[in-house]
Design a protein around this motif. Structure first.
Motif, PDB file in Angstrom:
ATOM      1  N   TRP A 213      14.932   5.676   4.973  1.00  0.00           N
ATOM      2  CA  TRP A 213      14.690   4.233   4.932  1.00  0.00           C
ATOM      3  C   TRP A 213      15.073   3.582   6.254  1.00  0.00           C
ATOM      4  CZ3 TRP A 213      16.581   2.434  -0.591  1.00  0.00           C
ATOM      5  CH2 TRP A 213      15.748   3.030  -1.551  1.00  0.00           C
ATOM      6  N   THR A 214      16.145   4.075   6.873  1.00  0.00           N
ATOM      7  CA  THR A 214      16.554   3.533   8.167  1.00  0.00           C
ATOM      8  C   THR A 214      15.469   3.794   9.211  1.00  0.00           C
ATOM      9  OG1 THR A 214      18.904   3.772   7.672  1.00  0.00           O
ATOM     10  CG2 THR A 214      18.298   3.706   9.995  1.00  0.00           C
TER      11      THR A 214
ATOM     12  N   LEU B 102      -0.829  -2.786   6.448  1.00  0.00           N
ATOM     13  CA  LEU B 102       0.529  -2.271   6.284  1.00  0.00           C
ATOM     14  C   LEU B 102       0.497  -0.831   5.789  1.00  0.00           C
ATOM     15  CD1 LEU B 102       1.882  -5.310   4.262  1.00  0.00           C
ATOM     16  CD2 LEU B 102       2.390  -4.878   6.646  1.00  0.00           C
ATOM     17  N   ALA B 103      -0.262   0.004   6.478  1.00  0.00           N
ATOM     18  CA  ALA B 103      -0.507   1.313   5.888  1.00  0.00           C
ATOM     19  C   ALA B 103       0.633   2.297   6.085  1.00  0.00           C
ATOM     20  CB  ALA B 103      -1.807   1.886   6.420  1.00  0.00           C
ATOM     21  N   ILE B 104       1.054   2.537   7.311  1.00  0.00           N
ATOM     22  CA  ILE B 104       1.777   3.755   7.643  1.00  0.00           C
ATOM     23  C   ILE B 104       2.826   3.449   8.706  1.00  0.00           C
ATOM     24  CG2 ILE B 104       1.398   5.913   8.949  1.00  0.00           C
ATOM     25  CD1 ILE B 104       0.387   6.375   6.243  1.00  0.00           C
ATOM     26  N   VAL B 105       3.939   4.152   8.658  1.00  0.00           N
ATOM     27  CA  VAL B 105       4.951   4.049   9.720  1.00  0.00           C
ATOM     28  C   VAL B 105       4.665   5.153  10.736  1.00  0.00           C
ATOM     29  CG1 VAL B 105       7.399   4.016  10.281  1.00  0.00           C
ATOM     30  CG2 VAL B 105       6.631   3.201   8.047  1.00  0.00           C
ATOM     31  N   TRP B 111       4.962  13.846   5.789  1.00  0.00           N
ATOM     32  CA  TRP B 111       5.592  13.906   4.460  1.00  0.00           C
ATOM     33  C   TRP B 111       6.563  12.766   4.250  1.00  0.00           C
ATOM     34  CZ3 TRP B 111      10.809  14.370   3.596  1.00  0.00           C
ATOM     35  CH2 TRP B 111      11.597  14.856   4.636  1.00  0.00           C
ATOM     36  N   ARG B 112       7.220  12.316   5.316  1.00  0.00           N
ATOM     37  CA  ARG B 112       8.149  11.178   5.171  1.00  0.00           C
ATOM     38  C   ARG B 112       7.382   9.910   4.828  1.00  0.00           C
ATOM     39  NH1 ARG B 112      13.646  11.459   6.787  1.00  0.00           N
ATOM     40  NH2 ARG B 112      14.159  13.502   7.608  1.00  0.00           N
ATOM     41  N   ASN B 113       6.216   9.734   5.437  1.00  0.00           N
ATOM     42  CA  ASN B 113       5.377   8.598   5.085  1.00  0.00           C
ATOM     43  C   ASN B 113       4.888   8.699   3.657  1.00  0.00           C
ATOM     44  OD1 ASN B 113       4.481   6.396   6.945  1.00  0.00           O
ATOM     45  ND2 ASN B 113       4.360   8.129   8.365  1.00  0.00           N
ATOM     46  N   PHE B 114       4.450   9.891   3.309  1.00  0.00           N
ATOM     47  CA  PHE B 114       3.836  10.092   2.010  1.00  0.00           C
ATOM     48  C   PHE B 114       4.807   9.729   0.886  1.00  0.00           C
ATOM     49  CE2 PHE B 114       1.735  12.249  -1.431  1.00  0.00           C
ATOM     50  CZ  PHE B 114       0.401  12.134  -1.103  1.00  0.00           C
ATOM     51  N   PHE B 115       6.047  10.118   1.051  1.00  0.00           N
ATOM     52  CA  PHE B 115       7.019   9.917  -0.018  1.00  0.00           C
ATOM     53  C   PHE B 115       7.946   8.726   0.225  1.00  0.00           C
ATOM     54  CE2 PHE B 115       5.689  14.215  -0.982  1.00  0.00           C
ATOM     55  CZ  PHE B 115       5.619  14.181  -2.361  1.00  0.00           C
ATOM     56  N   LEU B 116       7.625   7.923   1.232  1.00  0.00           N
ATOM     57  CA  LEU B 116       8.485   6.781   1.538  1.00  0.00           C
ATOM     58  C   LEU B 116       8.626   5.871   0.317  1.00  0.00           C
ATOM     59  CD1 LEU B 116      10.106   5.294   3.675  1.00  0.00           C
ATOM     60  CD2 LEU B 116       8.026   4.137   4.381  1.00  0.00           C
ATOM     61  N   THR B 172      -4.595   8.665   0.085  1.00  0.00           N
ATOM     62  CA  THR B 172      -4.152   9.827  -0.693  1.00  0.00           C
ATOM     63  C   THR B 172      -2.837   9.527  -1.403  1.00  0.00           C
ATOM     64  OG1 THR B 172      -5.104  11.191   1.046  1.00  0.00           O
ATOM     65  CG2 THR B 172      -3.723  12.308  -0.575  1.00  0.00           C
ATOM     66  N   ARG B 173      -1.952   8.862  -0.688  1.00  0.00           N
ATOM     67  CA  ARG B 173      -0.658   8.517  -1.266  1.00  0.00           C
ATOM     68  C   ARG B 173      -0.830   7.609  -2.492  1.00  0.00           C
ATOM     69  NH1 ARG B 173       3.159   5.640   2.861  1.00  0.00           N
ATOM     70  NH2 ARG B 173       1.475   4.122   2.813  1.00  0.00           N
ATOM     71  N   ALA B 174      -1.689   6.604  -2.343  1.00  0.00           N
ATOM     72  CA  ALA B 174      -1.908   5.692  -3.469  1.00  0.00           C
ATOM     73  C   ALA B 174      -2.494   6.438  -4.661  1.00  0.00           C
ATOM     74  CB  ALA B 174      -2.821   4.554  -3.036  1.00  0.00           C
ATOM     75  N   MET B 175      -3.461   7.323  -4.384  1.00  0.00           N
ATOM     76  CA  MET B 175      -4.085   8.098  -5.463  1.00  0.00           C
ATOM     77  C   MET B 175      -3.058   9.014  -6.130  1.00  0.00           C
ATOM     78  SD  MET B 175      -7.452   7.548  -5.462  1.00  0.00           S
ATOM     79  CE  MET B 175      -8.588   6.624  -4.454  1.00  0.00           C
TER      80      MET B 175
END
Ligand SMILES: Nc1ncnc2c1ncn2[C@@H]1O[C@H](COP(=O)(O)OP(=O)(O)OP(=O)(O)O)[C@@H](O)[C@H]1O
Ligand SMILES: [Mg+2]
Lengths: 343, 265
Positions: A213-214, B102-105, B111-116, B172-175
């Motif tokens: 989160w950070t 506001l899609a993605i970091v 994987w960090r984005n996917f499960f954020l 994909t994440r939303a689905m």
């Protein structure tokens, strides 16, 4: 956990077998963000070892490790905060403020030394909470909030210290605990604390949800919030953490020197940020590593002590650091290293 | 199967909608942009939300998603009044969104984005640590299932992906996580023909699984084939609600163009 439809692969997807490619050994090594500052540190150590005969003497090791330990502890908090996308310019003043409070309570007013320590640390955390609340509630740049806090604390420190004798000649148990000598070694307790804190937060950053989160909050606050990350709370917590570590490191410094002046911690906010940046932490948030900041702090300390050893006037070293900082940032921007990921 | 189709599909609108907006108004500061909108999405229904730039489509979608609370009006989820304090609460009940902006970091790995915000953790002494292995493999499997062949590893930093690939990761994440309601804000804007078709198929499958879908798009030839109903928004008001059988793509395009034209004059 959640009942979700698991769509079967579409025909288009099934028709194209996916090539899985893992990173090679060399690629992984190049991807290690601590590598460039690590090489820098090795180079600097080699240079001073060759230039002076007594670089590896116990006295030099003591000096480097104690300087590096307190900068590192401050820098761990600063790094977490910078990764979450904010700055704290008040850590240097907090580094003096907290031990001043501690000392006034137990040296000046005979409060139990441990209770006094807890109260002092609560004050430092309170400073962080104010920084965090003002920044997140009013939505102003933390650069301004904490610059204001810098001046506020400087004034308070001046006020508190006038007329007080804040020197403690007979060491107490709490002071031994924070800043005493590690038996039969030339090293002092802050070195152990430093490694413990750095290891803990390297773990937090890479392996805990809070670390994720950070990173996300500092990376891009909008998408992070959209995915349900409580971005303001994450920032506030990192403000508190940062201030708490600054206060704690200040108390260690006091315990080590056995006294505190209002000049303690001068430039520490800038040194802590410099250590983080030398270690590869992005100025824009979203990426950075704790061990990088540790290496950055040792780099600063080695240069500071090493220059003295080879006969350069002691206060000149900041000039050297200033030039190095700018060069490192230019190199990082050129190499695009600030975009790196946390895997 | 040439493309997504909805013609053989019957929606029971006597039941409770998945999600309902009741006289929703919204203002950004003093700038009021949504005026008394009523809008329902039933299970197994795809609602196409169309309208000119600035009509308020994204604003409505963010209200659905809990990203911003409306200044007036009520939200009802599965027949109960709800008030989401944050997107986390909306996600917790099975609402997933792909946002336009506001899609993605970018700095995080795939994987960090996917499960954020939905991280999988496992116990580690007194702590809960990220189950990185599992998140990596699940993210890779999910991305592969939607047909994004160019993404090689879940460790890849998203900033190295193309705009369309990033968009695909968000879809994909939303689905993957959406269990009740999908909110898609111009999801195909950056996608190739093949990937757009994949997305439309995925919307179809989500409907078949009984999800409600709110789908925003400017391209009527994307909207009409998948939507069951089409809602035309104009300056923050619902001006038309059409059953998909009532209109052709050309008529729909004319309606939206006419709406835009009214605004000019
Ligand atoms: N964050 C914001 N702050 C202030 N005003 C905003 C904000 N977001 C949108 N608006 C205003 O609200 C109105 C509706 O915007 P919105 O983004 O909902 O339109 P849209 O229908 O999604 O348009 P587009 O088709 O271009 O995506 C616009 O007039 C816009 O200027
Ligand atoms: Mg929009």
């Amino acid at each position: 956990m959640d009942s979700r439809p698991n769509p079967a692969p579409s025909p288009a997807a099934a028709a194209t077998p996916r090539q899985r490619r893992r990173k090679s050994w060399a690629e992984s090594l190049l991807g290690v963000r601590e590598l460039p500052p690590g090489i820098g540190l090795v180079a600097v150590v080699l240079f001073f070892s060759l230039q002076t005969g007594n670089f590896w003497s116990p006295q030099t090791m003591t000096a480097i490790s104690t300087v590096a330990s307190t900068i590192t502890i401050v820098s761990v908090g600063v790094t977490m905060l910078m990764i979450s996308g904010e700055f704290d310019l008040s850590v240097g003043q907090n580094f003096a403020f907290t031990p001043i409070v501690w000392a006034i309570l137990f040296v000046g007013n005979d409060v139990n030394e441990w209770l006094a320590l807890v109260l002092a640390l609560a004050c430092s955390a309170g400073v962080g909470l104010v920084n965090g609340l003002v920044t997140t509630v009013f939505g102003i740049p933390s650069f301004i909030t904490t610059l204001g806090m810098f001046f506020v604390l400087e004034g308070i420190n001046n006020l508190l210290i006038s007329g007080h004798q804040l020197i403690m000649f007979d060491p107490r148990a709490s002071m031994e605990f924070l800043g005493g000598r590690i038996a039969t070694t030339p090293f002092y307790m802050p070195l152990i604390w430093m490694f413990a804190i750095a290891a803990a937060f390297a773990f937090v950053l890479a392996r805990l949800r809070y670390g994720n989160w950070t990173l996300a909050t500092g990376g891009k606050v909008g998408p992070a919030k959209a995915m349900g990350v409580p971005t303001r709370r994450v920032k506030r917590r990192n403000f508190v953490l940062c201030a708490l570590f600054a206060g704690l490191a200040g108390c260690m410094q006091f315990a080590y020197i056995k006294g505190v002046t209002q000049g303690q911690g001068q430039n520490y906010e800038l040194l802590a940020i410099t250590a983080a940046v030398l270690g590869g932490t992005s100025l824009f948030g979203g990426s950075g590593t704790i061990w990088g900041s540790v290496i950055g702090a040792f780099l600063l300390a080695t240069i500071q002590i090493g220059l003295v050893l080879i006969g350069v006037p002691g206060s000149f070293y900041v000039t050297f650091i200033g030039v190095m900082l700018v060069i490192v940032v230019i190199a990082n921007v050129r190499l695009g290293r600030f975009g790196g990921s946390q895997t | 199967m040439s493309g997504p189709t909805n013609s053989d599909h019957v929606i029971d609108r006597s039941s409770e909608p998945v999600f309902e907006l009741r006289s929703i108004s919204h203002a950004y500061g003093r700038n009021k942009v949504i005026f008394g909108v009523n809008l329902s999405v039933w299970p197994g229904e795809v609602v196409g939300l169309v309208g000119d730039n600035g009509a308020g489509k994204s604003t409505l979608l963010k209200i659905f998603a809990g990203y911003q609370p409306p200044t007036e009006g009520a939200l009802r989820f599965m027949g109960k009044d709800v008030r989401f304090a944050s997107p986390a609460e909306a996600r917790a009940v099975g609402i997933e969104a792909v946002y336009q902006d506001l899609a993605i970091v970018d700095q995080l790995s795939l994987w960090r984005n996917f499960f954020l915000g939905k991280e999988i953790v496992r116990p580690f002494g007194p702590l809960k640590v990220l189950d990185r292995q599992r998140m990596r493999s699940e993210a890779e499997a999910a991305v592969a299932a939607l047909g994004l062949t160019r993404i090689r590893s879940a460790d890849e930093t998203v900033s190295t992906l193309s705009g369309g690939e990033r968009q695909s990761v968000a879809i994909t994440r939303a689905m993957h996580f959406g269990a009740k309601l999908l909110l898609l804000d111009e999801p195909t804007a950056a996608l190739s023909v093949r990937e757009t078709r994949n997305v439309l198929h995925s919307i179809d499958r989500a409907r078949a699984h009984g999800l409600g879908v709110l789908y925003v798009d400017h391209n009527m030839s994307h909207v009409l084939p998948v939507a069951d109903r089409i809602v035309l928004l104009e300056l923050g008001r619902v001006v038309r609600v059409l059953d998909r059988d009532e209109v052709s793509i050309e008529e729909l395009q004319d309606l939206v163009a006419a709406s835009a034209k009214r605004l000019e004059s």
